[in-house]
Design a protein around this motif. Structure first.
Motif, PDB file in Angstrom:
ATOM      1  N   THR A   1      31.924  29.962  47.161  1.00 30.27           N
ATOM      2  CA  THR A   1      32.445  30.714  45.799  1.00 30.27           C
ATOM      3  C   THR A   1      33.067  29.952  45.028  1.00 30.27           C
ATOM      4  OG1 THR A   1      32.274  32.704  47.080  1.00 30.27           O
ATOM      5  CG2 THR A   1      33.513  32.366  46.193  1.00 30.27           C
ATOM      6  N   LEU A   2      33.876  28.986  46.112  1.00 30.59           N
ATOM      7  CA  LEU A   2      35.001  27.871  45.262  1.00 30.59           C
ATOM      8  C   LEU A   2      33.780  27.231  44.107  1.00 30.59           C
ATOM      9  CD1 LEU A   2      37.154  26.911  47.714  1.00 30.59           C
ATOM     10  CD2 LEU A   2      37.365  29.035  45.910  1.00 30.59           C
ATOM     11  N   GLU A   3      32.977  26.708  44.533  1.00 33.59           N
ATOM     12  CA  GLU A   3      31.053  25.885  43.966  1.00 33.59           C
ATOM     13  C   GLU A   3      30.791  26.823  42.601  1.00 33.59           C
ATOM     14  OE1 GLU A   3      28.727  24.737  45.973  1.00 33.59           O
ATOM     15  OE2 GLU A   3      29.284  23.761  47.655  1.00 33.59           O
ATOM     16  N   LYS A   4      30.714  27.955  42.395  1.00 37.91           N
ATOM     17  CA  LYS A   4      30.519  29.251  41.406  1.00 37.91           C
ATOM     18  C   LYS A   4      31.861  28.898  41.022  1.00 37.91           C
ATOM     19  CE  LYS A   4      26.281  29.625  43.570  1.00 37.91           C
ATOM     20  NZ  LYS A   4      25.512  29.304  42.522  1.00 37.91           N
ATOM     21  N   ARG A   5      32.941  29.420  41.365  1.00 42.36           N
ATOM     22  CA  ARG A   5      34.489  29.494  39.926  1.00 42.36           C
ATOM     23  C   ARG A   5      34.181  28.008  39.416  1.00 42.36           C
ATOM     24  NH1 ARG A   5      38.807  32.722  43.609  1.00 42.36           N
ATOM     25  NH2 ARG A   5      40.414  31.262  41.646  1.00 42.36           N
ATOM     26  N   LEU A   6      33.179  27.273  39.766  1.00 44.72           N
ATOM     27  CA  LEU A   6      33.816  25.652  38.610  1.00 44.72           C
ATOM     28  C   LEU A   6      32.931  26.385  37.653  1.00 44.72           C
ATOM     29  CD1 LEU A   6      32.931  23.176  41.403  1.00 44.72           C
ATOM     30  CD2 LEU A   6      34.971  23.597  40.007  1.00 44.72           C
ATOM     31  N   GLN A   7      31.641  27.207  37.773  1.00 44.86           N
ATOM     32  CA  GLN A   7      31.052  27.508  36.187  1.00 44.86           C
ATOM     33  C   GLN A   7      31.231  28.314  35.356  1.00 44.86           C
ATOM     34  OE1 GLN A   7      27.588  29.142  38.772  1.00 44.86           O
ATOM     35  NE2 GLN A   7      27.305  27.215  39.400  1.00 44.86           N
ATOM     36  N   LEU A   8      33.183  28.295  35.730  1.00 40.95           N
ATOM     37  CA  LEU A   8      33.763  29.681  34.582  1.00 40.95           C
ATOM     38  C   LEU A   8      33.472  28.442  33.029  1.00 40.95           C
ATOM     39  CD1 LEU A   8      35.989  31.463  36.299  1.00 40.95           C
ATOM     40  CD2 LEU A   8      33.882  32.652  35.531  1.00 40.95           C
ATOM     41  N   HIS A   9      33.898  29.649  31.868  1.00 42.18           N
ATOM     42  CA  HIS A   9      33.890  28.824  30.630  1.00 42.18           C
ATOM     43  C   HIS A   9      35.139  29.584  30.715  1.00 42.18           C
ATOM     44  CE1 HIS A   9      29.359  28.288  30.177  1.00 42.18           C
ATOM     45  NE2 HIS A   9      29.709  27.606  30.286  1.00 42.18           N
ATOM     46  N   GLU A  10      34.970  28.229  28.998  1.00 43.53           N
ATOM     47  CA  GLU A  10      36.263  29.090  28.414  1.00 43.53           C
ATOM     48  C   GLU A  10      36.593  29.865  27.952  1.00 43.53           C
ATOM     49  OE1 GLU A  10      40.263  27.274  24.793  1.00 43.53           O
ATOM     50  OE2 GLU A  10      38.154  26.108  25.602  1.00 43.53           O
ATOM     51  N   GLY A  11      37.571  31.149  28.159  1.00 41.51           N
ATOM     52  CA  GLY A  11      36.957  32.227  27.531  1.00 41.51           C
ATOM     53  C   GLY A  11      36.830  33.603  28.934  1.00 41.51           C
ATOM     54  N   ASP A  12      36.527  32.847  30.026  1.00 45.06           N
ATOM     55  CA  ASP A  12      35.912  33.715  31.088  1.00 45.06           C
ATOM     56  C   ASP A  12      37.564  34.202  31.701  1.00 45.06           C
ATOM     57  OD1 ASP A  12      33.798  33.469  30.263  1.00 45.06           O
ATOM     58  OD2 ASP A  12      32.997  31.549  31.832  1.00 45.06           O
ATOM     59  N   LEU A  13      37.272  35.424  32.228  1.00 40.61           N
ATOM     60  CA  LEU A  13      38.718  36.474  32.792  1.00 40.61           C
ATOM     61  C   LEU A  13      37.975  35.919  33.884  1.00 40.61           C
ATOM     62  CD1 LEU A  13      39.331  38.805  29.897  1.00 40.61           C
ATOM     63  CD2 LEU A  13      40.402  36.096  30.966  1.00 40.61           C
ATOM     64  N   LEU A  14      39.167  35.831  35.215  1.00 37.61           N
ATOM     65  CA  LEU A  14      39.264  35.933  36.065  1.00 37.61           C
ATOM     66  C   LEU A  14      39.880  36.619  37.036  1.00 37.61           C
ATOM     67  CD1 LEU A  14      37.578  35.006  39.086  1.00 37.61           C
ATOM     68  CD2 LEU A  14      38.900  32.791  39.127  1.00 37.61           C
ATOM     69  N   ILE A  15      39.577  37.498  38.249  1.00 34.95           N
ATOM     70  CA  ILE A  15      40.640  38.632  38.697  1.00 34.95           C
ATOM     71  C   ILE A  15      40.319  38.604  40.279  1.00 34.95           C
ATOM     72  CG2 ILE A  15      41.169  41.048  39.275  1.00 34.95           C
ATOM     73  CD1 ILE A  15      39.368  41.074  36.111  1.00 34.95           C
ATOM     74  N   GLU A  16      41.295  38.478  40.624  1.00 35.72           N
ATOM     75  CA  GLU A  16      41.516  38.184  41.852  1.00 35.72           C
ATOM     76  C   GLU A  16      42.353  39.579  42.725  1.00 35.72           C
ATOM     77  OE1 GLU A  16      41.195  33.457  43.886  1.00 35.72           O
ATOM     78  OE2 GLU A  16      42.429  33.564  41.933  1.00 35.72           O
ATOM     79  N   PRO A  17      41.536  40.029  42.891  1.00 35.77           N
ATOM     80  CA  PRO A  17      42.915  41.485  43.802  1.00 35.77           C
ATOM     81  C   PRO A  17      43.687  40.743  44.744  1.00 35.77           C
ATOM     82  CG  PRO A  17      41.083  42.192  43.113  1.00 35.77           C
ATOM     83  CD  PRO A  17      40.694  40.809  43.179  1.00 35.77           C
ATOM     84  N   GLN A  18      44.699  41.515  45.304  1.00 33.45           N
ATOM     85  CA  GLN A  18      45.762  40.664  46.070  1.00 33.45           C
ATOM     86  C   GLN A  18      45.794  41.839  47.158  1.00 33.45           C
ATOM     87  OE1 GLN A  18      46.994  37.711  45.895  1.00 33.45           O
ATOM     88  NE2 GLN A  18      46.267  37.565  44.669  1.00 33.45           N
ATOM     89  N   LEU A  19      44.465  41.650  48.524  1.00 30.76           N
ATOM     90  CA  LEU A  19      44.405  42.585  49.437  1.00 30.76           C
ATOM     91  C   LEU A  19      45.013  42.059  50.756  1.00 30.76           C
ATOM     92  CD1 LEU A  19      40.871  42.994  47.936  1.00 30.76           C
ATOM     93  CD2 LEU A  19      42.841  44.541  48.347  1.00 30.76           C
ATOM     94  N   GLY A  20      45.317  40.371  50.751  1.00 29.17           N
ATOM     95  CA  GLY A  20      46.152  39.997  51.853  1.00 29.17           C
ATOM     96  C   GLY A  20      44.755  40.130  52.895  1.00 29.17           C
ATOM     97  N   THR A  21      45.626  40.247  54.247  1.00 26.45           N
ATOM     98  CA  THR A  21      44.311  40.236  55.324  1.00 26.45           C
ATOM     99  C   THR A  21      43.134  41.122  55.667  1.00 26.45           C
ATOM    100  OG1 THR A  21      45.798  40.383  56.839  1.00 26.45           O
ATOM    101  CG2 THR A  21      45.463  38.652  56.340  1.00 26.45           C
ATOM    102  N   MET A  22      42.936  41.832  54.456  1.00 26.71           N
ATOM    103  CA  MET A  22      42.671  43.015  55.273  1.00 26.71           C
ATOM    104  C   MET A  22      40.792  43.013  55.497  1.00 26.71           C
ATOM    105  SD  MET A  22      41.166  46.311  52.242  1.00 26.71           S
ATOM    106  CE  MET A  22      40.371  47.437  52.223  1.00 26.71           C
ATOM    107  N   SER A  23      40.738  44.044  56.502  1.00 16.54           N
ATOM    108  CA  SER A  23      39.284  43.273  56.675  1.00 16.54           C
ATOM    109  C   SER A  23      38.079  43.838  55.981  1.00 16.54           C
ATOM    110  CB  SER A  23      39.388  44.312  58.441  1.00 16.54           C
ATOM    111  OG  SER A  23      38.133  44.069  58.498  1.00 16.54           O
ATOM    112  N   SER A  24      37.174  43.451  56.069  1.00 16.54           N
ATOM    113  CA  SER A  24      35.615  44.084  55.157  1.00 16.54           C
ATOM    114  C   SER A  24      35.810  45.178  55.598  1.00 16.54           C
ATOM    115  CB  SER A  24      35.057  42.590  55.500  1.00 16.54           C
ATOM    116  OG  SER A  24      35.006  41.926  56.587  1.00 16.54           O
ATOM    117  N   ALA A  25      35.886  45.880  56.984  1.00 14.81           N
ATOM    118  CA  ALA A  25      35.312  46.991  57.816  1.00 14.81           C
ATOM    119  C   ALA A  25      36.165  48.124  57.534  1.00 14.81           C
ATOM    120  CB  ALA A  25      34.901  46.118  59.125  1.00 14.81           C
ATOM    121  N   ASP A  26      37.519  47.240  57.178  1.00 16.13           N
ATOM    122  CA  ASP A  26      38.903  48.573  56.960  1.00 16.13           C
ATOM    123  C   ASP A  26      38.590  49.317  56.035  1.00 16.13           C
ATOM    124  OD1 ASP A  26      40.511  49.727  58.044  1.00 16.13           O
ATOM    125  OD2 ASP A  26      41.818  47.667  57.596  1.00 16.13           O
ATOM    126  N   PHE A  27      37.145  50.134  56.394  1.00  9.09           N
ATOM    127  CA  PHE A  27      37.111  51.314  54.955  1.00  9.09           C
ATOM    128  C   PHE A  27      37.912  52.458  55.175  1.00  9.09           C
ATOM    129  CE2 PHE A  27      33.169  49.545  55.975  1.00  9.09           C
ATOM    130  CZ  PHE A  27      32.876  49.275  54.978  1.00  9.09           C
TER     131      PHE A  27
END
Length: 759
Positions: free
Chosen positions: A291-317
């Motif tokens: 994922t970090l490698e993909k984020r290096l492909q961002l261009h100037e003008g692109d916007l990155l949004i990172e919601p602050q979810l803490g340690t919420m589990s991927s299975a915590d529905f």
């Protein structure tokens, strides 16, 4: 002469004919060119905007339940009038992105999420209340409720814990308006889903085909969901190869990207305290590095949004609301930058109108068919679904039909699609048999300890051979060892798919113990062995019941196990008729919260059919469950009589044990007549909803009244025993686990610890 040339001719003096003719020719040529060019120039002027806005691409990462933050992002983008021209998503990002690309709004997706029972959505097996009647009976006899496949190579397991039937139909209903679109560039918003080829490990970008299949393939987490077969490939979660498909979105003719990353953060050192956390960390490292490698492909003008979810589990529905709120908050932090992409209200409404799918007209269903791979089940589909032919397409009717087919418990998934053929509209069904079938084994264990030196156990297995012939016959064989050895086999043959009648030849051998009492004191215990063979005919009553009758013949013996060794060993012969009516809509055998259960059985022994004597025996069992939030109430009544007071020992009814006069040890009293009433009240102290694998737990009490009698004349209210119990139980995949204590009004007590006990 046209009007412009007429005016030109009038404007030139008559004496200048040569000049006149020459000038008219030149002007005529110029005017003709202008007239011919005018429509093209006018159209160009109308269609070409003064300022060309940048095309916006949306990238949504995978992250399981954390991916619900994507919906919060979409809500804010809509509030700010930010257009979305293309979407690329992985895993949960593909699910949310696919729904949005189909024309759903963020609010509609949020409503869909909030309306779901996530425990049910991740459970493929139909609820017990709607399960086929025969499969309901598998839940009794303390058998584990999950089936293992039996094949030439031994035991076979599903390739995933979840086959995705419920998810598929949920998504099918949500995307019905675009079900006829095969190329994802033609969706209201162009869309790409990323999956992984399980065989080669290659990245697979899905840009055409069935939208629901694409979403399911992208989010099929290995080991959890069954891989999805598409175009000859087995596909699993795209997060393994490209969890943040920036490069895919960049190829979709966009100028700027809005990228939402909800990847799970790495654990801190003090959180790596178990093998599971270490394993999860290892997988998270691989995904995060890519994922970090993909984020290096961002261009100037692109916007990155990172919601602050803490340690919420991927299975915590259970925390969808928190995830949505985090997505909104993280997006609003970039409001100033996002507003550079915003449209005016008029422009945004025009954009929405352009991306809104046409209203689906419910077509009349002219034909129903199966695809080539499902031809074997054409008659079954016709019998269940044929009734909707000639009617308008109705999701509720289709869902009911699918539920009826799925309740047969033969199929891994059942799906359908709309077809047009020679001007007619119809449905084509695809039925995928279980990959680990068609033969299964269900195993079970019953362990019981009364903390007084008495323990009992039974190990059981049921071999279920299904789909034996084109009419759906099945062959059941039970083997049990332990305190109550048993061998039984039955061949169940339906008459047809259209008529729910059946025949069922069967054989059974069983060994059990029966106490003999005198003045409430056990003076002996007999070990009874009996075998029988019979032939039944019957009718299935939808999914809720069955009526059957038959004839049977058998023989057996009984001998003293505990008591005076001089008591004689006896032999007996049986033969006669029986009839049984069974009704069952309980949602759970062991911790019922809703529904009814009723069984009425009559058995008539006749000398003409080989029995030692003529007799009649009647047994009835009734149960009703009702729930109020976390609290459940169960009322039950059992009763039986052999009518004759001279009934031999082998025909006695037994009582004693948890919820069967809980203050007495199991099977400690017996007689030819009995009655038992129960009131059970329990509270669910663990909802089982915090995670997909969390188990519900219960604490409760029971009040019981009943007894056995050697003579019918002795059956009176003042002769009833009164018992009570306190219990704690967990509804585990291996069956219920109980810790209980019982007390009798005659100062007897009993304690229980057991697994797999059935009422």
């Amino acid at each position: 002469m046209s009007f412009p040339f007429f005016l030109l001719n009038r404007a030139i003096p008559h004496g200048c004919n040569a000049i006149k003719n020459r000038n008219i020719g030149m002007v005529r040529s110029v005017l003709m060119a202008l007239l011919l060019a005018f429509p093209v120039l006018a159209q160009a002027a109308l269609s070409e905007p003064t300022v060309q806005r940048p095309r916006v691409g949306l990238v949504l990462s995978g992250g399981g339940a954390r991916g619900f933050a994507h919906v919060g992002v979409l809500k804010v983008l809509e509030q700010l009038n930010i257009p979305v021209d293309a979407i690329a998503g992985t895993s949960m990002g593909a699910l949310v992105g696919g729904l949005y690309a189909s024309g759903m709004t963020a609010s509609e997706i949020e409503s869909l999420i909030n309306s779901l029972d996530w425990q049910a959505a991740f459970r493929d097996r139909p609820s017990r209340a709607t399960l086929g009647f025969r499969r309901k009976q598998d839940d009794r006899n303390f058998l584990v409720r999950y089936s293992l496949g039996v094949g030439g190579d031994g035991l076979e397991l599903p390739t995933g814990l979840i086959q995705g039937q419920n998810q598929t139909q949920l998504l099918r209903g949500a995307t019905m308006k675009v079900s006829d679109i095969a190329r994802f560039d033609e969706l209201p918003i162009p869309f790409r889903a990323v999956a992984t080829d399980l065989e080669s490990g290659a990245e697979v970008v899905i840009d055409a085909g069935d939208l629901v299949t694409a979403m399911r393939a992208s989010m099929s987490a290995p080991g959890i969901f069954t891989p999805v077969e598409l175009n000859g490939r087995l596909l699993v979660d795209g997060g393994l190869v490209n969890n943040l498909p920036i490069d895919i979105a960049r190829q979709m003719n966009v100028d700027v990207l809005i990228v939402v990353d909800v990847s799970f953060p790495l654990y801190d050192r003090d959180e790596l305290t178990s093998p599971l956390s270490v394993t999860n960390q290892s997988a998270a490292i691989m995904v995060r590095n890519r994922t970090l490698e993909k984020r290096l492909q961002l261009h100037e003008g692109d916007l990155l949004i990172e919601p602050q979810l803490g340690t919420m589990s991927s299975a915590d529905f259970s925390r969808t609301a928190k995830a949505l709120a985090s997505g909104e908050a993280a997006t609003l932090l970039l409001k100033d930058k996002l507003m550079k992409l915003a449209l005016t209200e008029v422009e945004y409404q025009q954009d929405i109108a352009a991306h809104t799918p046409k209203k689906l007209q419910s077509p009349k269903i002219d034909f129903i068919q199966t695809d080539a791979s499902s031809a074997r089940y054409t008659e079954a589909v016709e019998a269940v679904v044929g009734k909707i032919r000639g009617q308008s397409l109705d999701r509720a009717s289709i869902n009911d039909a699918l539920a009826s087919l799925y309740a047969l418990d033969l199929f891994e998934t059942i799906d359908y699609k709309l077809l047009s053929r020679e001007g007619l509209q119809g449905l084509e069904f695809h039925l995928q048999p279980k990959s680990w079938g068609p033969d299964y084994i269900r195993v079970g264990i019953n362990l019981e300890d009364d903390f007084a030196g008495n323990s009992r156990y039974n190990l059981a297995g049921r071999l279920i051979m299904t789909d034996v012939n084109a009419l759906g016959a099945e062959w059941l064989t039970d083997v049990q060892i332990g305190d109550r050895p048993r061998f039984a086999t039955e061949f169940f043959q339906p008459i047809s798919w259209h008529q729910p009648f059946f025949v069922a030849p069967h054989f059974e051998y069983e060994v059990h113990s029966v106490p003999v009492l005198q003045e409430d004191r056990t003076v002996a215990q007999y070990r009874v062995r009996n075998s029988s063979i019979g032939f039944d005919i019957g009718r299935e009553l939808s999914s809720w019941g069955e009526v059957r009758a038959g004839v049977q013949r058998g023989s057996g013996s009984s001998e003293v196990l505990v008591g005076d060794p001089l008591l004689p060993k006896t032999h007996f012969a049986t033969g006669g008729y029986f009839a049984r009516f069974a009704y069952d809509t309980l949602d759970n055998v062991f911790f019922p919260r809703h529904g009814h259960q009723l069984t009425v059985l009559w058995n008539g022994e006749r000398r003409a059919l080989g029995a030692d004597y003529d007799s009649n025996k009647l047994f009835t069992q009734w149960q009703y469950a009702k729930t109020f939030d976390r609290y459940s109430m169960v009322l039950a009544l059992d009763a039986g009589s052999s009518f004759s007071d001279q009934t031999p020992t082998q025909d006695y009814f037994t009582l004693g044990g948890f919820l069967n006069l809980s203050g007495l040890t199991a099977g400690s009293i017996a007689g030819p007549h009995y009655a038992l009433g129960r009131f059970i009240y329990f509270r669910q102290i663990g909802r089982g909803g915090g995670g997909v694998l969390e188990l519900p737990a219960y604490a409760g009490i029971s009040l019981e009244a009943g007894n056995v009698w050697s003579k019918r004349s002795e059956a009176r209210f003042n002769s009833l025993r009164h018992d009570a119990s306190l219990f704690f139980g967990v509804d585990s995949p291996l069956g219920p686990v109980y810790l209980a204590a019982g007390v009798d009004d005659r100062h007897q007590t009993a304690f229980y610890l057991f697994l797999g006990r059935s009422f």
